[in-house]
Write a protein that holds these residues in place. Sequence first.
Motif: not given
Ligand SMILES: Cc1ncc(COP(=O)(O)O)c(C=O)c1O
Length: 988
Positions: A707, A631, A682, A678, A709, A537, A731, A733-734, A729, A597-599, A362, A602, A633
């Motif tokens: 994860d 994912h 996923t 996850t 997400a 996702s 998100n 923003h999700k 974590h 950010a999600g990443s 992100t 992590e 990341t």
């Molecule tokens: C399963 C999963 N993990 C991690 C992430 C990373 O999140 P971010 O985009 O907020 O860094 C995503 C982003 O799309 C995701 O779908």
Amino acid sequence: MLEARTAPVPATFPTPILPETPSTPLKTPLGNPFAPLDTFARRHIGPGPEEVAAMLELLDYKSLDDLAEAVVPPAIRLRRPLELPAAKGEREALEALRAIMDQNKVFRSFIGQGYYDTITPPVIQRNILENPGWYTAYTPYQAEIAQGRLEGLLNFQTMVADLTGLDIANASLLDEATAAAEAMTMLHAVRVNPAAHRFFVSNACHPQTLDVVRTRAVPQGIEVIIDDASGFNPDSSYFGALLQYPDTHGAIIDYEKFIRLVHQVGGKVAMATDLLALTLLKPPGEFGADVAVGSAQRFGVPLGYGGPHAAFFATKDELKRHMPGRLIGVSHDAQGKPAMRLALQTREQHIRRDKATSNICTAQVLLAVMASMYAVYHGPRGLKEIAERVQRMTAHLGAALAALGYKIGHEPFFDTLRITTLGKWSAHELAQDAVSRGINLRVIDADTLSVSLDETVTEADLDALLKIFGKGEETIHTQRLLAETPASWPADLRRTSDYLTHPVFNTHRTETEMLRYIRKLESRDLSLCTSMIPLGSCTMKLNATAEMFPVSWPTVGRLHPFAPTDQARGYQTLFRQLESWLAEITGMAAVSLQPNAGSQGEYAGLLAIRAYHQARGEEARRICLIPVSAHGTNPASAVMAGMKVVPVACDADGNIDIEDLRAKADEHAGDLACAMITYPSTHGAFEDTIVEAAEIIHSHGGQVYMDGANLTAQVGLCRPGDFGMDVCHLNLHKTFCIPHGGGGPGVGPIAVAAHLGKYLPGHAVIAPGEARRTEGAVSAAPWGSASILVISWMYIAMLGAEGLKAATQTAILNANYMATQLEPYIEVLYRGHSDMVAHEFILDVRSWKQSAGVEVEDIAKRLMDYGFHAPTISFPVPGTMMIEPTESESKEELDRFCDALIAIHGEMQRIASGEWPRDNNPLKLAPHTAAVVSADAWDRPYSRELAAYPAPWLREHKFWPHTGRIDNVYGDRNLVCSCLPMEAYQAE
Ligand SMILES: Cc1ncc(COP(=O)(O)O)c(C=O)c1O
């Protein structure tokens, strides 16, 4: 062509019958006659009672609770309601939040240190920051329907490259400090001497930058040497250096010799810098710097108590393939028209996973667009005027303070004065006096302060500052002196080169022109304002207006992140409440809101795990087990945290191969750090084995990172902390409604079990959390992107426990409904517990490649003709697409999307049957632009009507893709990452 809603429903589907008392999330308040009527759940959740009933009937469930019982494995179900405050009406929640944020004191902050007050041009505030056409869009993966924000980002790249004097810039990073850390990582990756392991960092960099760089360096085995740049004598053990220009105390130093010396030993130099200063100052590129980083915040983006803001990263051409983050490039479409797209995506974690250049997923698109529009609006002349005004005021203030007997740093300065009291007064005393007058100064030490001015400074501000420093002494009238103060510095530091010469920065001077430019770009992008964006996702749910309102309040936007905490009581209350709600939702003990950010969450979570093992004397634990379906990341973050990634297989159903997990855990019993899982997977399924997986990892001494997400499928139904997860974590923003902003901002807090609480990120300037945390920072600001946390607060406050649960259940209902509707046409790849999907599902279209020559990308592009954004394609399984409808979409919208896919399925059959050639059909030639459809010539085997109006709803509202299919290969081979000359567009 579709005649009307509905596509052929298979005969086996029962006709929906409304149950007498439909189980619905939409309760009208009973009992209390004063209960608010503006309840939010019914606005946020798409399907109404009848629709829910019909969908449940189709799926053969009696109620949403029954459905949730079937989908979520019994072992992990939450058997009580979440303990959260009762849901508030929209107005009530806004009033409650206003009362909280009114506890903040909006002082004039002259602290600087990378953050400055700024005037957001109202035309930008209303039409970008507050405009869902811009903020609800997603990362521009589907470039043909994202040309507006891509142009905004290309302008940003051009602006940054021009102002820094470097060849190429990316489309923004998370913040200045992480951008500096990314520069270090990049310079390490390209070092010529493999043994070089030292990175020099000037001690005049901002303290938060030093903190984040130090945090990042340790797991990478990089030794950071922080010292005075003037005495630095590099040798071949150094691969690079970082400088600040102007430095944190305002000094402007000629770094040419420094850079030459570092180059002589084979190293490279990054300069953290300030875009406004660079309108007047010799830019880093002209000193020979290899990288320039910084924050574009002061280009019209509110302070927001730390963020979100767009950082920038520019470098030399030779390093472009190593650059972190997103990069926009110009290519052309099928008709030869210039068109923009994300370039060099092969560098990204989705593809390179543990070998990625960074884990930036992100970026800060919305804020980068705002900053670029600020430059478009002001143009080079306007920016220079702003910079000269700031500089003149600073020079004037400096002269007046010197006249009052203070010592001002002897180097040239731009906006910041380092003021030594020469023992006359204590710095703290002066700062206290300032606070009593509503002003914040930066205290450096007992005798030294600094003051940073910005474009908002008024005569009254200067008067007030002179009063504070005058301590009763008569000060000279400012206006006259100001006019007399020369604004200049030594010739060899003065900028002589041009910048922002492109027409885009020189044509939108009036508000009318600016408004039309913004609206023109907006109209090229498909956002949630047009139709559902079912990106698996990514959770593109409603970003409600009531959630967004508070972002514009001055009590939210105008606080400096390093203002004394007693001025931010409102923010502190917000953080405490949000942290406790998120802890309750996840079943965890503590939360850090810092990651941007999600990443980054992590990464922060893995650092906590690493610190935990270290504290127990088990630093050898460095193996991170990650399922192959993860994912990208995940592996990228693990490598950044100094771990080694060991992949774990998935079985034929897409679930974690539990025996492989056990075998790998056994094999690494002595050095297992953690597993990253996850959940739901996923693949969109609640795996039954999650508890067993956690037990396996724990019994081998490891920790489990979840994860989050996909947390949107869990809220109110199950909690990671209850089923063995140690850290996850979220998100925001999700799951928690922060809009995607066209590819950022994001907020990725981490929630941890009690034993990891003390390893959450700290901060060098203001330590977040009750206990002073000793861990390093992962973001520039203590609470990351603090100002947008109000969005998630509003969401939770307005839904309450019951509404959140209903949202989750409806997200699951919508996904299962769509999967069931589509399955007769296209195979649903994986299902989880009870043969149900969770909140998303994968459609397998791979067989169509052989039978019709159709690839998943062709379907994605054809969906644009039907007015839709494609689902996520080729993640997590190449060649497939993953659909996540979210709870916010109504049954009618779900049906429309299903109809579109079913109709496209019909088109694929016509290709497979030989009716249309494999290379000349509506899928291969999609998307169809207005120009193509209305051209005089038409030689295709299908009609113009089928091309542009393949479904009835398009007669009502047609979204025209701005470009035809974009040539990705050409774009990467002929990389152009800044604005093309206007003639290029005109020639087309
Ligand atoms: C399963 C999963 N993990 C991690 C992430 C990373 O999140 P971010 O985009 O907020 O860094 C995503 C982003 O799309 C995701 O779908």
